[in-house]
Scaffold this motif. Structure first.
Motif, PDB file in Angstrom:
ATOM      1  N   GLY A 149       0.806  -1.227   0.000  1.00  9.64           N
ATOM      2  CA  GLY A 149       0.000   0.000   0.000  1.00  9.64           C
ATOM      3  C   GLY A 149       0.832   1.266   0.000  1.00  9.64           C
ATOM      4  O   GLY A 149       0.318   2.357  -0.263  1.00  9.64           O
ATOM      5  N   GLU A 150       2.149   1.135   0.294  1.00  8.04           N
ATOM      6  CA  GLU A 150       2.982   2.339   0.434  1.00  8.04           C
ATOM      7  C   GLU A 150       4.114   2.416  -0.608  1.00  8.04           C
ATOM      8  O   GLU A 150       4.165   3.353  -1.379  1.00  8.04           O
ATOM      9  N   PHE A 151       5.017   1.456  -0.568  1.00  7.32           N
ATOM     10  CA  PHE A 151       6.178   1.566  -1.463  1.00  7.32           C
ATOM     11  C   PHE A 151       6.860   0.218  -1.688  1.00  7.32           C
ATOM     12  O   PHE A 151       6.627  -0.740  -0.953  1.00  7.32           O
ATOM     13  N   SER A 152       7.701   0.188  -2.716  1.00  7.07           N
ATOM     14  CA  SER A 152       8.662  -0.904  -2.869  1.00  7.07           C
ATOM     15  C   SER A 152      10.049  -0.286  -2.756  1.00  7.07           C
ATOM     16  O   SER A 152      10.242   0.896  -3.078  1.00  7.07           O
ATOM     17  N   VAL A 153      10.994  -1.071  -2.281  1.00  6.59           N
ATOM     18  CA  VAL A 153      12.355  -0.554  -2.098  1.00  6.59           C
ATOM     19  C   VAL A 153      13.345  -1.620  -2.535  1.00  6.59           C
ATOM     20  O   VAL A 153      13.129  -2.817  -2.286  1.00  6.59           O
ATOM     21  N   VAL A 154      14.392  -1.193  -3.241  1.00  5.51           N
ATOM     22  CA  VAL A 154      15.429  -2.126  -3.675  1.00  5.51           C
ATOM     23  C   VAL A 154      16.784  -1.601  -3.216  1.00  5.51           C
ATOM     24  O   VAL A 154      17.087  -0.416  -3.369  1.00  5.51           O
ATOM     25  N   VAL A 155      17.553  -2.492  -2.617  1.00  6.37           N
ATOM     26  CA  VAL A 155      18.931  -2.168  -2.247  1.00  6.37           C
ATOM     27  C   VAL A 155      19.833  -3.114  -3.021  1.00  6.37           C
ATOM     28  O   VAL A 155      19.525  -4.303  -3.141  1.00  6.37           O
ATOM     29  N   TRP A 156      20.922  -2.584  -3.542  1.00  6.62           N
ATOM     30  CA  TRP A 156      21.897  -3.437  -4.228  1.00  6.62           C
ATOM     31  C   TRP A 156      23.291  -3.192  -3.675  1.00  6.62           C
ATOM     32  O   TRP A 156      23.759  -2.048  -3.640  1.00  6.62           O
ATOM     33  N   SER A 157      23.899  -4.247  -3.202  1.00  5.48           N
ATOM     34  CA  SER A 157      25.312  -4.216  -2.788  1.00  5.48           C
ATOM     35  C   SER A 157      25.798  -5.666  -2.899  1.00  5.48           C
ATOM     36  O   SER A 157      25.251  -6.555  -2.236  1.00  5.48           O
ATOM     37  N   PRO A 158      26.775  -5.938  -3.759  1.00  2.00           N
ATOM     38  CA  PRO A 158      27.093  -7.332  -4.112  1.00  2.00           C
ATOM     39  C   PRO A 158      27.755  -8.180  -3.023  1.00  2.00           C
ATOM     40  O   PRO A 158      27.827  -9.399  -3.171  1.00  2.00           O
ATOM     41  N   GLY A 159      28.265  -7.551  -1.952  1.00  2.00           N
ATOM     42  CA  GLY A 159      28.903  -8.342  -0.892  1.00  2.00           C
ATOM     43  C   GLY A 159      27.846  -9.100  -0.091  1.00  2.00           C
ATOM     44  O   GLY A 159      26.948  -8.496   0.488  1.00  2.00           O
ATOM     45  N   LEU A 160      27.963 -10.423  -0.050  1.00  2.00           N
ATOM     46  CA  LEU A 160      26.940 -11.254   0.611  1.00  2.00           C
ATOM     47  C   LEU A 160      27.398 -11.696   1.995  1.00  2.00           C
ATOM     48  O   LEU A 160      28.584 -11.908   2.236  1.00  2.00           O
ATOM     49  N   ASN A 161      26.453 -11.888   2.900  1.00  2.00           N
ATOM     50  CA  ASN A 161      26.766 -12.483   4.202  1.00  2.00           C
ATOM     51  C   ASN A 161      26.809 -14.015   4.059  1.00  2.00           C
ATOM     52  O   ASN A 161      26.631 -14.551   2.960  1.00  2.00           O
ATOM     53  N   SER A 162      26.995 -14.699   5.167  1.00  2.00           N
ATOM     54  CA  SER A 162      27.195 -16.150   5.082  1.00  2.00           C
ATOM     55  C   SER A 162      25.940 -16.894   4.632  1.00  2.00           C
ATOM     56  O   SER A 162      26.006 -18.058   4.247  1.00  2.00           O
ATOM     57  N   LYS A 163      24.768 -16.245   4.663  1.00  2.00           N
ATOM     58  CA  LYS A 163      23.531 -16.895   4.229  1.00  2.00           C
ATOM     59  C   LYS A 163      23.220 -16.600   2.761  1.00  2.00           C
ATOM     60  O   LYS A 163      22.156 -16.977   2.260  1.00  2.00           O
ATOM     61  N   GLY A 164      24.098 -15.830   2.099  1.00  2.00           N
ATOM     62  CA  GLY A 164      23.883 -15.527   0.685  1.00  2.00           C
ATOM     63  C   GLY A 164      23.000 -14.315   0.447  1.00  2.00           C
ATOM     64  O   GLY A 164      22.502 -14.096  -0.650  1.00  2.00           O
ATOM     65  N   ASN A 165      22.811 -13.505   1.507  1.00  2.00           N
ATOM     66  CA  ASN A 165      22.008 -12.280   1.374  1.00  2.00           C
ATOM     67  C   ASN A 165      22.937 -11.068   1.480  1.00  2.00           C
ATOM     68  O   ASN A 165      23.919 -11.105   2.239  1.00  2.00           O
ATOM     69  N   SER A 166      22.634 -10.001   0.734  1.00  2.00           N
ATOM     70  CA  SER A 166      23.494  -8.820   0.713  1.00  2.00           C
ATOM     71  C   SER A 166      23.699  -8.282   2.130  1.00  2.00           C
ATOM     72  O   SER A 166      22.740  -7.957   2.835  1.00  2.00           O
ATOM     73  N   ALA A 167      24.973  -8.153   2.533  1.00  2.00           N
ATOM     74  CA  ALA A 167      25.275  -7.709   3.904  1.00  2.00           C
ATOM     75  C   ALA A 167      24.788  -6.274   4.115  1.00  2.00           C
ATOM     76  O   ALA A 167      24.077  -5.970   5.089  1.00  2.00           O
ATOM     77  N   LYS A 168      25.137  -5.383   3.185  1.00  2.00           N
ATOM     78  CA  LYS A 168      24.697  -3.986   3.332  1.00  2.00           C
ATOM     79  C   LYS A 168      23.192  -3.868   3.126  1.00  2.00           C
ATOM     80  O   LYS A 168      22.532  -3.046   3.745  1.00  2.00           O
ATOM     81  N   GLY A 169      22.671  -4.699   2.228  1.00  2.00           N
ATOM     82  CA  GLY A 169      21.232  -4.649   1.948  1.00  2.00           C
ATOM     83  C   GLY A 169      20.412  -4.970   3.176  1.00  2.00           C
ATOM     84  O   GLY A 169      19.413  -4.293   3.477  1.00  2.00           O
ATOM     85  N   MET A 170      20.824  -5.994   3.912  1.00  2.00           N
ATOM     86  CA  MET A 170      20.098  -6.372   5.135  1.00  2.00           C
ATOM     87  C   MET A 170      20.116  -5.206   6.126  1.00  2.00           C
ATOM     88  O   MET A 170      19.097  -4.851   6.712  1.00  2.00           O
ATOM     89  N   LYS A 171      21.299  -4.621   6.313  1.00  2.00           N
ATOM     90  CA  LYS A 171      21.442  -3.532   7.290  1.00  2.00           C
ATOM     91  C   LYS A 171      20.650  -2.306   6.849  1.00  2.00           C
ATOM     92  O   LYS A 171      19.995  -1.640   7.664  1.00  2.00           O
ATOM     93  N   ALA A 172      20.728  -1.998   5.543  1.00  2.00           N
ATOM     94  CA  ALA A 172      20.037  -0.808   5.038  1.00  2.00           C
ATOM     95  C   ALA A 172      18.537  -0.913   5.284  1.00  2.00           C
ATOM     96  O   ALA A 172      17.894   0.043   5.734  1.00  2.00           O
TER      97      ALA A 172
END
Ligand code: GLN
Length: 304
Positions: free
Chosen positions: A268-291
């Motif tokens: 109902g409000e927005f979509s958001v995309v973060v891109w940073s290629p460095g992944l954490n140990s689970k295969g998810n973007s480290a900066k993306g998770m934090k952002a």
């Protein structure tokens, strides 16, 4: 809410934390991406666009292609789809084989690789041009023709797809895959190698924030109920064995990919995309998770 100020703050705070991660290298061609790339794009359901950083540069969708293929197949098959896969979190890595054996070739959900392969198999049974159809579906959501496949990444994944082939073979042994394995893996690798920039992807992902409605051309692609259900699956399964963490720290339905992207929605409000290629140990973007954690914390708003 001043979204530009919000993402500016998030961007600079995340940069100051020096989170690095590791660029995915099990698909060799993915490791050529510059680890320092970082962008955030937010698009509201009214069509306002906010961006900061590397938001116009294309990156590989990888598993973020999975909500789009799920949307296509769910729209055509409806609830009958769930005879061939489930909607439960797996608690396992995205390419795990273990559960599949003792659960008789029925993948836990459409976002682990096994489940995404079943979705692609269904899509292939409906059309002779699955890859073109996926591209067309996404192009209509972004109103641009400028979306294509990175051939090098697709070929690189195809040449290193033993584990995905193993998943497909195991499911075929249980009668849950109809395509030939090579053709299925080819389609899957092409869908994962679709490239988009943050802003384009946020625009396309607005489908899930906007009750299944493509605001660019008025098409109702999913029912309101189907959209809610896809969002529920993204919330519980979109981050594999880090789905609980993402729900806990971010609180938005979303999907990650090993190309370093994360797409999420506040319905109902927005979509958001973060891109940073460095992944954490689970295969998810480290900066993306934090952002995204900082974004919903500062906003004081999530789905919860
Ligand atoms: N193409 C990748 C794979 O199958 C997608 C994985 C991901 O993005 N998590 O391994």
């Amino acid at each position: 809410m001043n979204y530009q100020q919000l993402i500016n703050e998030v961007y600079s705070e995340v940069q100051s934390l020096q989170l690095e991660g590791i660029v995915a290298n099990y698909i060799p061609e993915l490791s050529n991406v510059d680890i320092h790339k970082f962008g955030i794009s937010l698009v509201t359901t009214h069509g306002e666009v906010y961006c900061i950083g590397d938001t116009q540069e294309k990156f590989s969708l990888q598993s973020i292609s999975k909500p789009f293929t799920l949307a296509m197949v769910f729209a055509s098959e409806g609830e009958a789809l769930w005879k061939r896969l489930g909607v439960e979190p797996s608690g396992n890595p995205f390419n795990s084989l273990a559960q599949l054996e003792y659960e008789n070739g029925i993948p836990r959900n459409p976002f682990i690789n096994a489940g995404a392969l079943v979705i692609t198999d269904i899509l292939r049974s409906k059309t002779n041009t699955p890859v073109e159809d996926i591209l067309l579906f996404i192009k209509k959501l972004t109103n641009t023709d400028n979306i294509s496949i990175n051939q090098k990444i697709a070929l690189s994944e195809m040449a290193h797809s033993n584990r995905n082939k193993a998943l497909a073979h195991l499911m075929k042994s249980f009668g849950n895959i109809n395509s030939s394995i090579d053709e299925l893996i080819e389609t899957y690798c092409y869908q994962c190698a679709i490239e988009m920039a943050c802003t384009e992807l946020a625009q396309a992902f607005l489908l899930f924030a906007n009750h299944g409605h493509n605001r660019l051309n008025g098409d109702q692609l999913l029912t309101i109920s189907q959209t809610k259900r896809i969002n529920a699956i993204m919330q519980t399964c979109g981050f594999y064995d880090e789905a609980g963490e993402f729900a806990y720290t971010v609180g938005l339905p979303g999907k990650s990919g090993v190309g370093g992207g994360i797409a999420a929605v506040l319905p109902g409000e927005f979509s958001v995309v973060v891109w940073s290629p460095g992944l954490n140990s689970k295969g998810n973007s480290a900066k993306g998770m934090k952002a995204l954690e900082l974004l919903t914390t500062k906003l004081g708003h999530s789905v919860f």
